[in-house]
Design an enzyme around this catalytic site. Structure first.
Site: not given
Ligand code: AOF
Ligand code: ZN
Length: 344
Positions: A55, A88, A165, A173, A269, A272
């Protein structure tokens, strides 16, 4: 307020933008800003941990005040926390955005709640638009968030009588070409591929994902677990990704470190001992057993001790799929949840 056709198309675009970002510690997120009349104002996406969220990336391309009254279309609920960057939800409110349409809720206990914050500020909010597509894009991230560690798949190839094995240790194989091609496809889809030091010393595996002789475009990070040193000449040291070495038997520590590095899935991978350790500790989310119609006998079993002393504590699995691969059969199985509950 219902999501309109312009917003729907903008979400399709935002989902495309999301995929431009890298997989890793943070989810891939895309954003589109629309003017009140529906015209496109700006696009953005998240370029990886530590960089602006989608955003904010989109808003940064606009002049101040240009987003007043606008609609933000985002593939994930705008965050509500100050992490490596600011919330955001607040950035959108301060920019004067009037409406937000997003696809998926942010599952984070700290980062979630952005929708409520937006609503409290008088912003119109709708969610769920193309949530299934958004979910597909960040499926690995969501799973790793839910588990608090990468998703673990334990794979082995075995004879019909459960041997991995022959008595001299030779194991190449057991299965046929179709099964081996399937393994390579799955390796390419995993973020990391883990082996024990015993396997490095006995098999000298390259741990690359190959399509015939060619390398797949995506390669898992090779991970070596155990205390014996890996020789300088080991094939794993020529892997296109730098290998990670963990001189420990504590799988929780290994997974925690891989999680911090943004690794969402691990393909275990061999051999055992390592496979058995993951299963014994309840850390195998999925088992892939490639079963070949061959008998080997002897004591080189696909699994060793997994902490089952009596049949009542046997690890019951649910087979999600039986996949015929040439003459072999692949069982894709997950722990039967009712029995796995409470297992550490
Ligand atoms: C959003 N917009 O584009 C993303 C979000 O520690 P930060 O600041 O990098 O935040 C990471 C967290 O923010 C991530 O774990 C997820 O919950 C959120 N990601 N949120 O609004 C974004 N990438
Ligand atoms: Zn954000």
């Amino acid at each position: 307020m219902a999501v309109n056709e312009t917003e729907r198309r903008a979400m399709t675009r935002a989902l495309e933008l999301a995929t431009l970002g890298p997989r890793g510690v943070n989810p891939q997120v895309g954003a589109v800003i629309l003017a009140p009349d529906g015209t496109l104002l700006a696009e953005g996406w998240h370029h990886g941990a530590g960089t602006p969220h989608a955003e904010v990336d989109a808003l940064s391309k606009l002049a101040p005040e240009a987003a007043r009254g606008a609609t933000a279309i985002v593939t994930l609920e705008p965050c509500n926390h100050t992490g490596r960057t600011g919330p955001c939800a607040v950035a959108l409110i301060e920019a004067g955005v009037a409406r937000v349409v997003y696809a998926l809720d942010d599952p984070g206990a700290v980062s979630g709640g952005g929708a409520d914050r937006l609503r409290a500020a008088g912003v119109s909010v709708d969610s769920g638009e193309q949530a299934d597509v958004a979910q597909g894009i960040i499926d690995g991230w969501l799973t790793a968030q839910r588990l608090g560690r990468p998703q673990v798949t334990v794979k082995w190839a075995q004879s019909l009588d459960g041997r991995a094995a022959a008595s001299d240790g030779s194991s190449q194989w057991i299965t046929g070409p179709e099964a081996r091609a399937d393994v390579h496809r799955r390796r390419a889809a995993a973020d990391a591929i883990a082996v024990g030091t015993g396997t490095v010393l006995s098999d000298d595996p390259s741990l690359t994902a190959r399509d015939g002789d060619a390398l797949y475009e995506t390669q898992p990070v090779p991970v070596v677990i155990g205390s014996r040193p890996t020789p300088d000449a080991a094939a794993i040291r020529r892997h296109p990704q730098t290998p990670l070495f963990y001189d420990t038997h504590d799988l929780h520590t290994v997974l925690a470190d891989l999680h911090e590095r943004g690794i969402q899935s691990v393909f275990v991978e061999g051999g055992p001992t390592l496979a058995s350790a993951f299963i014994a500790q309840g850390l195998a989310d999925r088992v892939l057993a490639y079963i070949a119609p061959v008998l080997i006998g002897g004591d080189r079993l696909a699994l060793t001790d997994i902490g089952v002393a009596t049949i009542d504590t046997a690890r019951r699995l649910t087979v999600e799929e039986w996949v015929p691969l040439g003459a072999d059969l692949l069982a894709i199985a997950t722990p039967a949840l009712d029995l796995e509950e409470g297992v550490a």
